[in-house]
Write a protein that holds these residues in place. Structure first.
Motif, PDB file in Angstrom:
ATOM      1  N   LEU A 132     -11.576  14.048 -13.621  1.00 43.51           N
ATOM      2  CA  LEU A 132     -11.274  12.711 -13.124  1.00 43.51           C
ATOM      3  C   LEU A 132     -10.132  12.828 -12.128  1.00 43.51           C
ATOM      4  N   ASP A 133     -10.337  12.327 -10.989  1.00 44.60           N
ATOM      5  CA  ASP A 133      -9.227  12.245 -10.055  1.00 44.60           C
ATOM      6  C   ASP A 133      -9.217  10.851  -9.453  1.00 44.60           C
ATOM      7  N   ILE A 134      -8.122  10.515  -8.903  1.00 41.78           N
ATOM      8  CA  ILE A 134      -7.968   9.169  -8.363  1.00 41.78           C
ATOM      9  C   ILE A 134      -7.449   9.283  -6.944  1.00 41.78           C
ATOM     10  N   VAL A 135      -8.202   8.722  -6.074  1.00 37.73           N
ATOM     11  CA  VAL A 135      -7.847   8.859  -4.665  1.00 37.73           C
ATOM     12  C   VAL A 135      -7.563   7.499  -4.048  1.00 37.73           C
ATOM     13  N   PRO A 136      -6.710   7.501  -3.107  1.00 36.07           N
ATOM     14  CA  PRO A 136      -6.386   6.244  -2.440  1.00 36.07           C
ATOM     15  C   PRO A 136      -7.587   5.699  -1.698  1.00 36.07           C
ATOM     16  N   VAL A 137      -7.706   4.439  -1.757  1.00 37.82           N
ATOM     17  CA  VAL A 137      -8.840   3.812  -1.091  1.00 37.82           C
ATOM     18  C   VAL A 137      -8.551   3.616   0.393  1.00 37.82           C
ATOM     19  N   ASP A 138      -7.309   3.403   0.659  1.00 36.90           N
ATOM     20  CA  ASP A 138      -6.950   3.182   2.050  1.00 36.90           C
ATOM     21  C   ASP A 138      -5.505   3.601   2.241  1.00 36.90           C
ATOM     22  N   SER A 139      -5.032   3.348   3.376  1.00 41.35           N
ATOM     23  CA  SER A 139      -3.670   3.769   3.686  1.00 41.35           C
ATOM     24  C   SER A 139      -2.716   2.588   3.701  1.00 41.35           C
ATOM     25  N   SER A 140      -3.019   1.632   2.892  1.00 41.65           N
ATOM     26  CA  SER A 140      -2.215   0.418   2.906  1.00 41.65           C
ATOM     27  C   SER A 140      -1.415   0.227   1.635  1.00 41.65           C
ATOM     28  N   ARG A 141      -0.385  -0.515   1.800  1.00 39.74           N
ATOM     29  CA  ARG A 141       0.406  -0.924   0.658  1.00 39.74           C
ATOM     30  C   ARG A 141       0.136  -2.408   0.453  1.00 39.74           C
ATOM     31  N   TYR A 142       0.097  -2.814  -0.775  1.00 41.17           N
ATOM     32  CA  TYR A 142      -0.284  -4.183  -1.068  1.00 41.17           C
ATOM     33  C   TYR A 142       0.838  -4.972  -1.721  1.00 41.17           C
ATOM     34  N   ARG A 143       0.684  -6.250  -1.586  1.00 40.65           N
ATOM     35  CA  ARG A 143       1.609  -7.142  -2.269  1.00 40.65           C
ATOM     36  C   ARG A 143       0.800  -8.335  -2.754  1.00 40.65           C
ATOM     37  N   PHE A 144       1.203  -8.805  -3.893  1.00 37.69           N
ATOM     38  CA  PHE A 144       0.467  -9.940  -4.445  1.00 37.69           C
ATOM     39  C   PHE A 144       1.143 -11.223  -3.976  1.00 37.69           C
ATOM     40  N   GLN A 145       0.494 -11.858  -3.082  1.00 40.68           N
ATOM     41  CA  GLN A 145       1.055 -13.088  -2.541  1.00 40.68           C
ATOM     42  C   GLN A 145       0.003 -14.176  -2.527  1.00 40.68           C
ATOM     43  N   ASP A 146       0.436 -15.313  -2.841  1.00 37.24           N
ATOM     44  CA  ASP A 146      -0.492 -16.434  -2.794  1.00 37.24           C
ATOM     45  C   ASP A 146      -1.725 -16.162  -3.643  1.00 37.24           C
ATOM     46  N   SER A 147      -1.460 -15.630  -4.764  1.00 36.64           N
ATOM     47  CA  SER A 147      -2.569 -15.394  -5.697  1.00 36.64           C
ATOM     48  C   SER A 147      -3.597 -14.407  -5.199  1.00 36.64           C
TER      49      SER A 147
END
Length: 852
Positions: A99-114
């Motif tokens: 099992l390995d886990i790879v990044p889906v994209d090169s972005s960082r996320y923030r939870f805003q506005d639901s």
DNA sequence: TCTTCTTACACCTTTGAATCGT
DNA sequence: AACGATTCAAAGGTGTAAGAAG
């Protein structure tokens, strides 16, 4: 239980080898015998391998809301668990599940506005680590007779983690992947690889839940969170009551308790049962919420399986020996129950036809041209080549659109039709590769090619001399939760007993302590020859800003590494070093954005060591579905690696399509012979061959055009294409030399030799991991466990300067055995395991640092 | 000030050993 | 003595809240 006592021969076997030995090291005689010719392996049913996500309904539920996974310093398990069912395996052959886990994209996320929104570039990719299912290696029968759960895998945000947990950045989106690798034992990986991606299992890592809906789902679904349910004693009411009690006198306490009322068992039961449905309802409602989110609807939702091409399994090995009896166990009964309930509900709620994920699509997606192209390509290839059985699991068949972001939709078939608002941002191309993998994988070629991540040792077979006959993994039936009847028998698990193995030369390249695992050490240093690397700061490079990173880890050629056959001579070890070719990533990443792109003009071809590597003569021809050169490029890299391995392993293999033969050693690499590097990294620039496990990044790279997305300021590290990194073989290095690893300069001399040096043992054999590089996500390096090399360790630890990391582009891969594995593996004894008892399962540390 | 992460906490499940009964 | 079932304690997994760090 099969104990060492019972099967002395098995005791050290496999693991040690894996740990320490490169084939070179291993006595020639050892490896050769058992390895069946590639030809033999061919014809196996591998191409039919299918994987189903057992708790897909639950995953879909979470996905619709936007799955969040807690990451902590101490390590946190995943929930929902990743539970799968396998079919189509050869019952008599043994497989390793990773099992390995790879990044889906090169972005960082923030939870805003639901909703989850992209707020910036991803951080430098951390060293890839692979969780090895504790039962590995086990027979196909074993795997097929039971539900396979990776619930013991832990996620951490501690970049210095020494436990071997999978290291992830918080607030990043990831995609778990499951790899099925045919292997005689832990050390001998090989030939056939199958990678599976389930789009609905994507998640965003968090240190604290952001979306209350997710919290609710988790509480309702996870048995361990029972206390937080309405009826639980740890529910809000109860907690408040407790607080009051603390503050107030005891009198109040009693009152509070009554008010809470909670625990009506009767009520609880129903609730718990209904939870799923409620959750579903929530989800449904939530769906709209996920503005940012994208709903990825997967038509069939099913698991996307990446079918492999029909592999020619040369490995007939062991089949006879392996006892078939396997117990199907319930690894997580409780969970299952919960899941079941949830699933049912989910089924209703979700509409199985598709599921939508709540993750917002990254802007990137928009930028991405047509993800579909990739996806389709992959699938098409798969279908054609692979002959996938129409298993529900296979995503490949699914339409690409689900993940908007990912044109590469290929990666995420399930999500093909994601609504614009889908919660999941488009998947970055690199992910796609993985999916593509599935399709690609497979076959003979695949055999040769090991997935970049997973260390594969295809070559083993081919390699006669050093073959690890004895890899003896000891199976301890007693322990096994799951029975593997046969496994216990010696026959089943070939144990390689290599006394020497213990002495393994491989020092961990980096101490686990290394501060920054994420940074790939070396890209710049390690591969000076590669213009890109040097010029461009690698993500891994601490100095460089990740965001700025044009070429993530890919640039680094992490040594894949792997498991070499045991080397009789501890002092000496050879390793192949494979560099990833950054070029691909660059191109894909949108060179425009990053200056690096310019700097990494490296064409695949260029990056790829065009230089024919004698070591890797050819390997199976593996072709990419997409004929695009670019596409191939990434894959090629992988394939190259594989080829290399294959070349060793299977001479008979058809010549790879690649124009370029096996990955050529990069002179630069040679200059920096990190032992880890020595492990074969697929570099591959060469296009043709496809590594068994495609790296998403690779895929992306393959389709650079498709992801011109300007929106990405920084080229995702992921984007970096491991493939680009040329694999190199390193001649055996003496222990003293190992130390040099740390010191690049010292190492240089060896490198040259290494590149070619290893004809005998193909790196691939050992297992090449392209993932290791952050840039090249999927070229993991295999690091020998230091414990194996006691003497070395001490010396290394003291001697190895931190600076050493820089030189090595690749991350070393570390293998830890899970103490609780159902199959008793000698490895655990060999390896120094983190004291933590819990960590069950084995981890490959692809990262630069050794985990100790 | 805001966001993110760390830590302690209480509750719960899981696991393994010990005990008991057959 | 062997086997299975039950009990118990310890370890570990959860989310939460408060506080710290940036």
């Amino acid at each position: 239980m099969l104990g060492v006592e019972m099967y002395p021969s098995l005791a050290l076997g496999p693991q040690r080898r894996s740990d320490c030995c490169y084939r070179d090291e291993a006595p020639a005689h050892v490896l050769a015998p058992r390895l069946p010719p590639a030809a033999e392996t061919s014809g196996t049913p591998q191409n039919q391998v299918r994987m189903e996500l057992e708790n897909a309904a639950m995953w879909k539920q979470f996905s619709t809301v936007g799955t969040e996974m807690i990451v902590t310093k101490k390590g946190r398990r995943m929930f929902p668990q990743l539970r799968v069912k396998l079919s189509g395996l050869n019952p008599s052959l043994r497989y390793i599940l990773l099992l390995d886990i790879v990044p889906v994209d090169s972005s960082r996320y923030r939870f805003q506005d639901s909703s989850w929104q992209v707020v910036g570039g991803a951080e430098a990719r951390l060293p890839d680590r692979v969780f090895i299912h504790p039962d590995s290696p086990a027979t196909g029968e074993h795997w097929q007779n039971r539900t396979i759960s990776f619930h013991r895998a832990k996620l951490t945000n501690n970049t210095l983690d020494a436990q071997g947990y999978i290291i992830l950045h918080s607030l990043h989106r990831y995609q778990p992947r499951v790899h099925v690798i045919e292997a005689r034992d832990v050390l001998m990986w090989g030939r056939a690889q199958h990678s599976f991606i389930f789009p609905e299992t994507q998640f965003i890592t968090v240190t604290a839940y952001q979306n209350s809906k997710i919290t609710e789902l988790k509480i309702n679904s996870n048995p361990f969170a029972k206390g937080f349910r309405e009826n639980g004693m740890n529910c809000k009411k109860q907690r408040e009551a407790r607080l009051k009690r603390k503050v107030t006198s005891g009198q109040e306490e009693s009152l509070d308790i009554e008010s809470c009322d909670p625990c009506d068992s009767t009520e609880l039961l129903p609730q718990s049962v209904e939870i799923p449905s409620s959750a579903l309802s929530m989800i449904n409602t939530a769906l709209p919420m996920t503005d940012s989110g994208f709903h990825t609807e997967v038509p069939s939702l099913p698991d996307q399986t990446v079918s492999d091409r029909p592999l020619v399994l040369g490995q007939a090995f062991l089949s006879s020996e392996i006892p078939s009896s396997m117990e199907s166990q319930q690894q997580t009964a409780s969970e299952n129950n919960v899941n079941n309930t949830l699933m049912d509900g989910s089924g209703q709620m979700m509409g199985l036809s598709g599921y939508s994920s709540a993750f917002p699509t990254p802007q990137l997606s928009s930028s991405l041209p047509q993800s579909s192209s990739i996806y389709s390509v992959v699938s098409s290839t798969q279908s054609s080549d692979l002959e996938l059985p129409p298993s529900s699991t296979t995503y490949t068949s699914m339409p690409p659109s689900d993940y908007p972001g990912l044109n590469t939709s290929t990666t995420m078939p399930s999500s093909t039709t994601s609504p614009p608002g889908s919660s999941y941002p488009p998947i970055s191309p690199h992910l796609l590769p993985s999916s593509s993998y599935h399709a690609l994988l497979p076959t003979d070629q695949s055999q040769d090619n090991l997935s970049p991540h997973t260390p594969t040792n295809p070559p083993f077979q081919s390699i006669p001399p050093s073959s690890c006959q004895g890899s003896g993994l000891m199976i301890d039936p007693g322990r096994n939760q799951v029975d593997d009847g046969g496994l216990g028998s010696n026959a089943t698990t070939p144990a390689v007993q290599n006394p020497n193995q213990t002495a393994f030369p491989f020092p961990p390249v980096q101490s686990s302590n290394d501060p920054d695992p994420s940074s790939p050490p070396c890209q710049s240093l390690s591969f000076p020859p590669v213009p890109q690397c040097n010029s461009i700061p690698t993500p891994s490079d601490p100095n460089t800003t990740p965001t700025a990173f044009p070429f993530p880890p890919t640039a680094q050629s992490t040594p894949n590494s792997i498991m070499t056959a045991s080397n009789p001579n501890p002092t000496l070890f050879s390793f192949h070093h494979i560099q990833q070719n950054p070029s691909l990533s660059l191109s894909t990443s949108g060179p425009a954005h990053t200056p690096a792109a310019g700097s990494f003009p490296v064409s695949q071809s260029s990056s790829i060591p065009t230089v024919p590597n004698p070591v890797y003569p050819t390997t199976g021809s593996f072709f990419f579905p997409s004929t695009n050169v670019s596409h191939q490029g990434p894959m090629q890299s992988v394939s190259n690696v594989l080829h290399a391995t294959a070349a060793y392993a299977v001479p008979s293999f058809p010549a790879p399509k690649h124009s370029a033969p096996a990955p050529l050693p990069n002179p630069a690499h040679t200059s920096y012979p990190h032992p880890l590097q020595s492990l074969t990294l697929p570099s591959s620039s060469s296009i043709h061959s496809v590594p068994a496990i495609p790296n998403t990044t690779q895929i992306q790279s393959a389709f650079p055009q498709s992801f011109p997305n300007p929106s990405f300021p920084h080229i995702p590290a992921q984007m970096a294409n491991p493939t680009q990194i040329p694999s190199q073989t390193f001649p055996p290095i003496q222990s003293s030399q190992l130390l040099s690893q740390f010191n690049p300069a010292s190492t240089h001399p060896q490198c040259p030799s290494s590149s070619n040096a290893y004809p005998a043992v193909a790196p691939s054999e050992i297992g090449s991991f392209s993932q290791l590089n952050s840039a090249a996500p999927y070229l993991p390096d295999v690091v020998l466990h230091p414990s194996l090399l006691p003497s070395l360790d001490s010396s290394l630890s003291s001697s190895a300067p931190p600076s050493l990391y820089n030189p090595f582009p690749s991350y070393s891969l570390r293998l830890c055995q899970d103490p609780r594995s159902s199959l008793h593996l000698p490895i655990r004894h060999i390896y120094r395991q983190p004291q933590h008892a819990h960590a069950q399962g084995s981890y490959f540390d692809l990262g630069a640092r050794a985990v100790f």
